[in-house]
Design an enzyme around this catalytic site. Sequence first.
Site, short mmCIF file in Angstrom:
data_model
loop_
_atom_site.label_atom_id
_atom_site.label_comp_id
_atom_site.label_asym_id
_atom_site.label_seq_id
_atom_site.Cartn_x
_atom_site.Cartn_y
_atom_site.Cartn_z
N SER A 1 0.87 -1.17 0.00
CA SER A 1 0.00 0.00 0.00
C SER A 1 0.91 1.22 0.00
CB SER A 1 -0.84 -0.05 1.28
OG SER A 1 -1.42 1.21 1.55
N TYR B 1 -1.96 -1.76 10.38
CA TYR B 1 -1.97 -1.79 8.91
C TYR B 1 -0.66 -1.22 8.38
CZ TYR B 1 -4.00 -1.31 4.18
OH TYR B 1 -4.25 -1.41 2.83
P1 NAD Z 1 -11.82 -6.34 -0.10
O1 NAD Z 1 -12.45 -6.23 1.25
O2 NAD Z 1 -12.62 -5.95 -1.31
O3 NAD Z 1 -11.29 -7.82 -0.33
C1 NAD Z 1 -10.55 -8.51 0.64
C2 NAD Z 1 -10.73 -10.00 0.45
O4 NAD Z 1 -9.88 -10.66 1.42
C3 NAD Z 1 -12.17 -10.47 0.70
O5 NAD Z 1 -12.58 -11.34 -0.34
C4 NAD Z 1 -12.06 -11.24 2.02
O6 NAD Z 1 -12.99 -12.32 2.16
C5 NAD Z 1 -10.62 -11.75 1.95
N1 NAD Z 1 -10.06 -12.11 3.27
C6 NAD Z 1 -10.15 -11.41 4.42
N2 NAD Z 1 -9.56 -12.10 5.42
C7 NAD Z 1 -9.07 -13.23 4.86
C8 NAD Z 1 -8.35 -14.36 5.37
N3 NAD Z 1 -8.02 -14.45 6.68
N4 NAD Z 1 -8.00 -15.35 4.52
C9 NAD Z 1 -8.35 -15.27 3.21
N5 NAD Z 1 -9.04 -14.27 2.68
C10 NAD Z 1 -9.40 -13.26 3.50
O7 NAD Z 1 -10.47 -5.47 0.01
P2 NAD Z 1 -9.51 -4.83 -1.10
O8 NAD Z 1 -9.63 -3.37 -0.97
O9 NAD Z 1 -9.68 -5.49 -2.42
O10 NAD Z 1 -8.08 -5.20 -0.47
C11 NAD Z 1 -7.24 -6.20 -0.98
C12 NAD Z 1 -5.81 -5.91 -0.55
O11 NAD Z 1 -5.40 -4.65 -1.11
C13 NAD Z 1 -5.59 -5.78 0.96
O12 NAD Z 1 -4.36 -6.40 1.32
C14 NAD Z 1 -5.52 -4.29 1.18
O13 NAD Z 1 -4.78 -3.95 2.33
C15 NAD Z 1 -4.82 -3.86 -0.09
N6 NAD Z 1 -4.99 -2.46 -0.44
C16 NAD Z 1 -6.22 -1.93 -0.61
C17 NAD Z 1 -6.34 -0.59 -0.94
C18 NAD Z 1 -7.68 0.04 -1.14
O14 NAD Z 1 -7.73 1.28 -1.14
N7 NAD Z 1 -8.75 -0.70 -1.31
C19 NAD Z 1 -5.20 0.21 -1.09
C20 NAD Z 1 -3.94 -0.36 -0.90
C21 NAD Z 1 -3.86 -1.71 -0.59
#
Ligand code: NAD
Length: 257
Positions: free
Chosen positions: A139, A152
Amino acid sequence: MQLTDKVSIITGAASGIGFGIAKRFVAAGGKVAIADINMDAARKAAAEFGEDRAMAVEMDVTSEAAVNAGVKTVADRWGRIDVLVSNAGVQIVHPVEQFPFDAWKKMLAIHLDGAFLTSRAVLPYMYEQGSGSIIFQGSVHSKLASALKAPYVTAKHGLLGLARVIAKEGGEKGVRANVICPGFVRTPLVDKQIPEQAENLGISEEEVVNDIMLGGTVTKEFTTIEDVAEIALLFAAFPSAALTGQSLLVSHGWCME
Ligand code: NAD
């Protein structure tokens, strides 16, 4: 860049960014294992791509047994593992002095134990093949800090270290490791944070979006799932070991280095 018949395991691919990466990898000719704790959503996601291109795998990334079993299921079915995208993640926000210890441990377990356990499980297959690409979902918070996000930010910084160690250990065995560092992307993870941050900081939801999430960008735009998926494809399909141990920001200039 193509991933013709390459096998990828993408954790957290039932939703958000992980699903977008799966979609991009399939469009590039790859096969994807949608590894998630939410099996209803994982099955639905896999069904969109068809049985020859996708499978749903039950995997809680914090469980050693579940990770090992899930990785073996994919290797047994498709005979190889070319790419791991360690992407599963959640967000919990509190000021440090109020952060419940259980919530801190849960965050580090999903983001750091998950990255370690999935990497450890795929590496023997990649070493045996003499090739592989491990991608961590970092991130902007791998580089910068924000209030309320202690575990985080800690975990996302930690992924840089883990990727560099794997890059060193895997170099001569054909395995690369890199980190994607996106800015804010509109997914369920972010939508949940907007009212929570507004309440914690005593500001409006509009101010959270405009000032906190987009205030530092050069265009006042959210990064998109498609932006992140293109970087994932670059790291997955890059043709040489020149690109390893790196982290790439995709954040509309929120963070520059
Ligand atoms: P999201 O909530 O849409 O998806 C997250 C997925 O992870 C879900 O399908 C959930 O069921 C799964 N999950 C949660 N806990 C789990 C576990 N213990 N084992 C297996 N699966 C599990 O979130 P997103 O925004 O798509 O985030 C995905 C990644 O991207 C994360 O690591 C997040 O930190 C990172 N990220 C997101 C953003 C953002 O702005 N959305 C920015 C930078 C990084």
